[in-house]
Scaffold this active site. Structure first.
Site, PDB file in Angstrom:
ATOM      1  N   ARG A 159      -8.391  -5.370   4.145  1.00  0.00           N
ATOM      2  CA  ARG A 159      -8.952  -6.630   4.929  1.00  0.00           C
ATOM      3  C   ARG A 159      -8.187  -7.594   4.542  1.00  0.00           C
ATOM      4  O   ARG A 159      -8.140  -8.080   3.560  1.00  0.00           O
ATOM      5  CB  ARG A 159     -10.462  -6.196   4.860  1.00  0.00           C
ATOM      6  CG  ARG A 159     -11.048  -5.078   4.899  1.00  0.00           C
ATOM      7  CD  ARG A 159     -12.498  -5.178   4.384  1.00  0.00           C
ATOM      8  NE  ARG A 159     -13.010  -3.542   4.271  1.00  0.00           N
ATOM      9  CZ  ARG A 159     -14.264  -3.303   4.277  1.00  0.00           C
ATOM     10  NH1 ARG A 159     -15.090  -4.471   4.445  1.00  0.00           N
ATOM     11  NH2 ARG A 159     -14.542  -2.200   4.172  1.00  0.00           N
ATOM     12  N   HIS A 204      -6.762 -11.033   0.260  1.00  0.00           N
ATOM     13  CA  HIS A 204      -7.015  -9.708   1.019  1.00  0.00           C
ATOM     14  C   HIS A 204      -7.158  -8.583  -0.119  1.00  0.00           C
ATOM     15  O   HIS A 204      -7.033  -8.786  -1.378  1.00  0.00           O
ATOM     16  CB  HIS A 204      -5.636  -9.354   1.793  1.00  0.00           C
ATOM     17  CG  HIS A 204      -4.499  -9.002   0.895  1.00  0.00           C
ATOM     18  ND1 HIS A 204      -4.243  -7.635   0.459  1.00  0.00           N
ATOM     19  CD2 HIS A 204      -3.608  -9.887   0.441  1.00  0.00           C
ATOM     20  CE1 HIS A 204      -3.177  -7.680  -0.157  1.00  0.00           C
ATOM     21  NE2 HIS A 204      -2.595  -8.904  -0.359  1.00  0.00           N
ATOM     22  N   CYS A 205      -7.911  -7.528   0.570  1.00  0.00           N
ATOM     23  CA  CYS A 205      -8.060  -6.382  -0.483  1.00  0.00           C
ATOM     24  C   CYS A 205      -6.726  -5.362   0.011  1.00  0.00           C
ATOM     25  O   CYS A 205      -5.882  -5.601   0.609  1.00  0.00           O
ATOM     26  CB  CYS A 205      -9.305  -5.892  -0.589  1.00  0.00           C
ATOM     27  SG  CYS A 205     -10.148  -5.272   1.127  1.00  0.00           S
ATOM     28  N   VAL A 206      -7.490  -4.125   0.038  1.00  0.00           N
ATOM     29  CA  VAL A 206      -6.543  -2.883   0.306  1.00  0.00           C
ATOM     30  C   VAL A 206      -6.426  -2.854   1.747  1.00  0.00           C
ATOM     31  O   VAL A 206      -5.135  -2.381   2.238  1.00  0.00           O
ATOM     32  CB  VAL A 206      -6.929  -1.660  -0.258  1.00  0.00           C
ATOM     33  CG1 VAL A 206      -5.863  -0.452   0.220  1.00  0.00           C
ATOM     34  CG2 VAL A 206      -6.967  -1.899  -1.610  1.00  0.00           C
TER      35      VAL A 206
END
EC number: 2.7.1.211
Length: 631
Positions: free
Chosen positions: A30, A26-28
């Site tokens: 998503r 995951h990113c910030v």
């Protein structure tokens, strides 16, 4: 926590379960997945899962937009998938660019919190010096600065771990490789060599490996590319050694042999080349902005949100970190990313002022605040992109502010947290006091211009709502039909909770009833306007003359059929009368193909009513019989 678990479970099930997942991280905002089988992913269904703001493919990477709670949801995803951050991408069939962005994202995303926290701390330290609260010579400053500078200085260690996880090789061997690059004896010699080249002093004696191989003296403190490439080579060397090493000896001797092979390659070939390549890229970007000036900043500022939408903005991370390592500051990515985030915030707050939709107003307020501190996906997907013109306004405001940032040569001296208001301390420098002032001006300019542009351009939602409200009183509704929905089919009734589709079974779309058809004809369940009729013809949305929104969803996962078996010809915007024949569906043919033909009749604006309940819960029903009653 239970909501996060429910969201994670439904997302994983919808994309084919853990068996269909090569890699997940995951990113910030998503969840990001590499899938074995990318076909037939029910994107529309996933978008309806509680907690999901949107879903899309970016290249061959599948992204599920969650928002601020993505880390919590990912914890639950990781429990389901297991070792999800260690996906092997080497056998992926993605295109080169998709694979490249995927790799960059997976390597740099995990270290963002550490970079953000220490970068913010470094900014506050500079502020403390400016206001005279401490001095750079004090022991307190030195100790805290060591903490603030630790992540950037020892960056190879962090990158060794995230790269090892991405390429599925030993994190501890990768850390050993990073430790060799950062060993004090070697670093001191490399720094002395660098100093001698600048001052013309006496250079240290050349180093040789095994007494034969000349060893370039290059400082790998804060470096990016050398350790990444070295860990990738380590993966293949380890796998090669394992193939011929006897099982009884592999525990001790495979790591030793792999390191002895990889280390010379890393220090003699990969390290120097990676260092020079990183410097070349950094110099190239700096040259581009020096030549292009404000125009280059304007272009990047106007297009940066498009990079965010596709997830490609992480491709700029190496450029940013290389600039910090080489110059001690970064004057491209961080300033422009910050102003474009404020642009989304400004547009969102303009929507707050203009919209007459209370739900949209609440979303715009919360997402506008999030965007101002660096989380723009809620604002983009929930507000600006949805309304279109506010998004264009934000692109314009961010572009102008990006040009201004480049013109003023704004510099970030640390990671500074999420790009936006929290980045302000990163622009504080005791020898460049106006830098932070002009950065604040750039943020304000971006927010204000986007706010004004959105107010001027407006958006269609408001007009459409006014027309709808004006038209409603003119419609005369038959009292018999006012609170009733009639059956569109002949068939057998089934309660929604028994439907083999969790989205409908859990009434996430709305309350209603299901029918298992026995005849092919489909009739209008209510008088009203056709609002939804996709190319796949599997769903019909009607806005009733009485204000009720009805969805007739024919079959489960029938969108994948692309309209095959559906003899329905409807026009969005046309008006139908209750009981009007809408067309036919070859239910027998669908059954023969193994398709579930259960048809759901849902009131999608259920929340507008006190109660929506089936007129009967079991048995046979015929067309135009009362199916659902509304209070």
């Amino acid at each position: 926590m239970s909501n996060y678990k429910e969201t994670a479970t439904q997302v994983v099930e919808a994309i084919g379960g853990k068996e269909n997942i090569n890699n997940a991280w995951h990113c910030v905002t998503r969840l990001r997945f590499n899938l074995k089988d990318k076909n037939n992913i029910p994107i529309d269904k996933i978008k309806k899962i509680p907690g999901v703001m949107g879903a899309q493919f970016s290249g061959d990477q599948f992204q599920v937009i969650i928002g601020n709670t993505v880390a919590d949801v990912f914890e639950e995803v990781d429990l389901i998938v297991g070792d999800s951050d260690q996906g092997d991408i080497t056998n992926s069939d993605e295109g080169f660019l998709s694979k490249l962005f995927d790799i960059i994202s997976a390597i740099f995303t995990p270290i963002v919190p550490a970079l953000a926290g220490t970068g913010l701390l470094k900014g506050f330290l500079a502020l403390a010096v400016i206001f005279g609260w401490t001095t750079a010579e004090s022991s307190s400053y030195q100790v805290i600065y060591g903490l603030a500078d630790s992540v950037l200085y020892f960056l190879p260690f962090l990158l060794a771990v995230s790269t090892a996880r991405k390429f599925r090789t030993s994190e501890y061997l990768s850390l050993a490789l990073a430790g060799a690059m950062m060993y004090p004896t070697y670093l001191t010699a490399a720094q002395n060599a660098m100093q001698a080249s600048f001052t013309g002093g006496e250079a240290p004696a050349p180093w040789h490996m095994f007494g034969v191989i000349p060893l370039p003296l290059v400082s790998y403190a804060s470096s990016v590319l050398p350790i990444i490439f070295s860990v990738v080579v380590l993966k293949y060397v380890v796998n090669w050694v394992k193939k011929w090493m006897p099982d009884s000896l592999t525990l001790m001797f495979t790591p030793m042999v792999a390191l002895l092979i990889t280390f010379p390659i890393a220090m003699v070939i990969i390290g120097p080349i990676g260092t020079y390549a990183g410097n070349f890229v950094g110099d190239g970007i700096a040259w581009l902005f020096e030549v292009g000036g404000p125009f280059a900043g304007l272009v990047l500022g106007a297009t940066y949100p498009l990079l965010v939408i596709t997830g490609m903005h992480y491709s700029l991370a190496p450029i940013s970190l290389t600039s910090y390592a080489k110059n001690g500051f970064e004057n491209v990515v961080t300033p422009i990313n910050s102003v474009t985030n404020l642009a989304q915030s400004g547009s969102a707050f303009a929507v707050v002022l203009r919209t007459k939709n209370s739900s949209m107003r609440q979303i715009a307020i919360s997402s506008g605040i999030s965007a101002s501190i660096g989380i723009t996906e809620p604002a983009m997907y929930g507000v600006t992109l949805k309304l279109k013109r506010p998004f264009y306004a934000a692109l314009a405001g961010g572009g102008i502010a990006g040009g201004f940032s480049t013109f003023m040569n704004l510099k970030a001296y640390g990671g500074g947290g999420m790009p936006g208001l929290f980045s302000i301390p990163a622009f504080i420098h005791d020898k460049d006091t106006m830098n932070v002032v002009w950065f604040i001006v750039a943020l304000a300019l971006s927010w204000l211009l986007s706010f004004i542009f959105t107010l001027v351009l407006g958006f269609k939602e408001e007009v459409e709502e006014e027309i709808l409200v004006e038209e409603k009183p003119e419609i005369v509704v038959d009292p018999v039909e006012k609170n009733r929905i009639f059956s569109p089919l002949n068939g057998k009734i089934m309660l929604l909770k028994n439907v083999a589709d969790e989205t409908f079974a859990q009434e996430l779309v709305g309350k209603g009833i299901a029918i298992v058809p026995t005849e092919k004809e489909v009739y209008a369940p209510i008088s009203g306007e056709i609002k939804l009729f996709p190319e796949s013809k599997h769903a019909i949305g009607i806005l009733g003359d009485n204000g009720v929104e009805v969805l007739v969803h024919i079959g489960i996962d029938t969108v994948e059929l692309g309209g095959e078996g559906f003899n329905l010809e409807l026009v969005v915007g046309s008006h139908v009368e209750k009981g009007q024949l809408l067309g036919t569906v070859d239910f027998e043919g669908l059954l023969a193909k193994g398709v579930d033909i259960t048809t759901m009749v849902i009131v999608t604006n259920t929340l507008n009513y006190t109660d929506v309940s089936p007129a009967q819960e079991e048995g046979i029903i015929f067309k135009e019989e009362e199916l659902v009653h509304i209070i």
